[in-house]
Enzyme design. Structure first.
Site, short mmCIF file in Angstrom:
data_model
loop_
_atom_site.label_atom_id
_atom_site.label_comp_id
_atom_site.label_asym_id
_atom_site.label_seq_id
_atom_site.Cartn_x
_atom_site.Cartn_y
_atom_site.Cartn_z
CD GLU A 1 -86.52 -11.96 7.99
OE1 GLU A 1 -86.28 -11.35 9.04
OE2 GLU A 1 -86.72 -11.39 6.89
CG ASP B 1 -84.50 -11.30 4.65
OD1 ASP B 1 -85.43 -12.10 4.41
OD2 ASP B 1 -84.69 -10.08 4.80
#
Ligand code: GRE
Ligand code: ZN
Length: 326
Positions: free
Chosen positions: A8, A288
């Site tokens: 991600e 992230d």
């Protein structure tokens, strides 16, 4: 741990960069902006420094899902995917790609998935929650019947679908009124995304397409924390008279159709819980970036109190298997 794989990891296109700005104060934004637009410089340096060998890149949020004009959504997705394909082709040993999809038009989304996977070698799709479709106050969730042909294409191409967060629409933010700090990653992202995941389960989607695999970030977007209670009440075999379509207990679908990543949730207790709930084969490392730092994610993960067998699987081997990487 060396040679980790992260899933991600975001970039932005010139069309979508503005969507991330409001999450940051004016002093921090220029750095985040630079990091979202960068592929080859700082990103690679940080991957090297953190023992991340390979990342699958995805567009920022809500990006394509927040575009009300379907023609523009199709156009922005295509341009972002072409930009990403170009970057991945320069460094295929370090980068893979998730497709952005114009879910406002299920047929167009299916075609773009086919194009990116079959022609450009993308590893799957990452979609930022519901799509605003036609008007700004309209949310299309992907359990709806018009999306089932799209899911048939996902199943046919046999690639994972990453369901990434976005905020609920302003008209759905009553509980957050006066408390804007609850929006976004602090809270609202997770229940919004978790409800969407539960809608997919309850609709019977996974009975129709028994090979579909969905990825949730942030160690399960709260679904994992409540799955026993949801399963206990909502399953057709449970206590709920409200017409759930899924045939089996919710917890079975969660265990057979979902993977969770560590993106933005660097909490050992929560990771251990995910390992216990889903099994060590369905938990995968992610950071992230650049909403979080690769350094914090990696320092935490590399030293977290889990078995080394689990660390190898979560840090690399599960991703290699799920995405058929060599
Ligand atoms: C994300 O897309 O993962 C994200 C945002 C904004 C803030 C934090 C965050 O889009 O993790
Ligand atoms: Zn993210």
């Amino acid at each position: 741990m060396q040679d980790k794989i992260a899933l991600e990891e975001h970039f932005a296109s010139p069309d979508t960069i503005g969507d991330s700005k409001h999450y940051f104060t004016a002093d921090i934004w220029p750095e985040r902006r630079r990091q979202l637009l960068d592929f080859e410089a700082e990103r690679i340096e940080r991957m090297d420094a953190c023992g991340i060998g390979y990342t699958i890149l995805s567009l920022n949020a809500p990006a394509v899902q927040g575009i009300v004009d379907t023609v523009r959504a199709i156009d922005v997705a295509r341009r972002a995917n072409d930009l990403l394909a170009e970057q991945v082709s320069r460094r295929p040993e370090r980068f893979g790609a998730f497709a952005a999809l114009p879910m406002q038009d299920p047929q167009a989304a299916a075609r773009e998935l086919e194009r990116t996977v079959s022609e450009l070698g993308f590893k799957g799709a990452l979609v930022n929650g519901f799509s605003q479709n036609g008007t700004a106050d309209n949310a299309a969730y992907y359990d709806l019947p018009q999306y089932w042909p799209f899911w048939a294409e996902v199943a046919r191409l046999d690639v994972p679908f990453y369901l990434h967060p976005r905020n609920p629409l302003p008209s759905q933010q009553l509980a957050y009124e006066g408390h804007p700090w609850l929006l976004g990653p602090a809270w609202a992202f997770s229940p919004e995304t978790g409800v969407h995941a539960l809608r997919l389960i309850g609709s019977g989607l996974f009975d129709a397409y028994p090979t579909l695999q969905v990825i949730l970030g942030h160690l399960g977007e709260l679904v994992q924390n409540n799955i026993w209670r949801t399963s206990h009440w909502a399953s057709a075999t449970g206590k709920n008279p409200m017409g759930v379509k899924a045939k089996r207990p919710f917890i079975d679908y969660f265990r057979q159709h979902f993977h969770v990543t560590t993106s933005g949730n660097f909490r050992t207790i929560a990771m251990r819980n995910a390992i216990e709930e889903l099994g060590g084969d369905r938990v995968l490392f992610s950071t992230d970036y650049p909403f979080e730092t690769m350094e914090e994610a990696s320092a935490w993960f590399d030293g977290a109190e889990i078995g080394d067998n689990d660390r190898q699987k979560i840090g690399r081997d599960n991703a290699k298997q799920l995405f058929r990487l060599n």
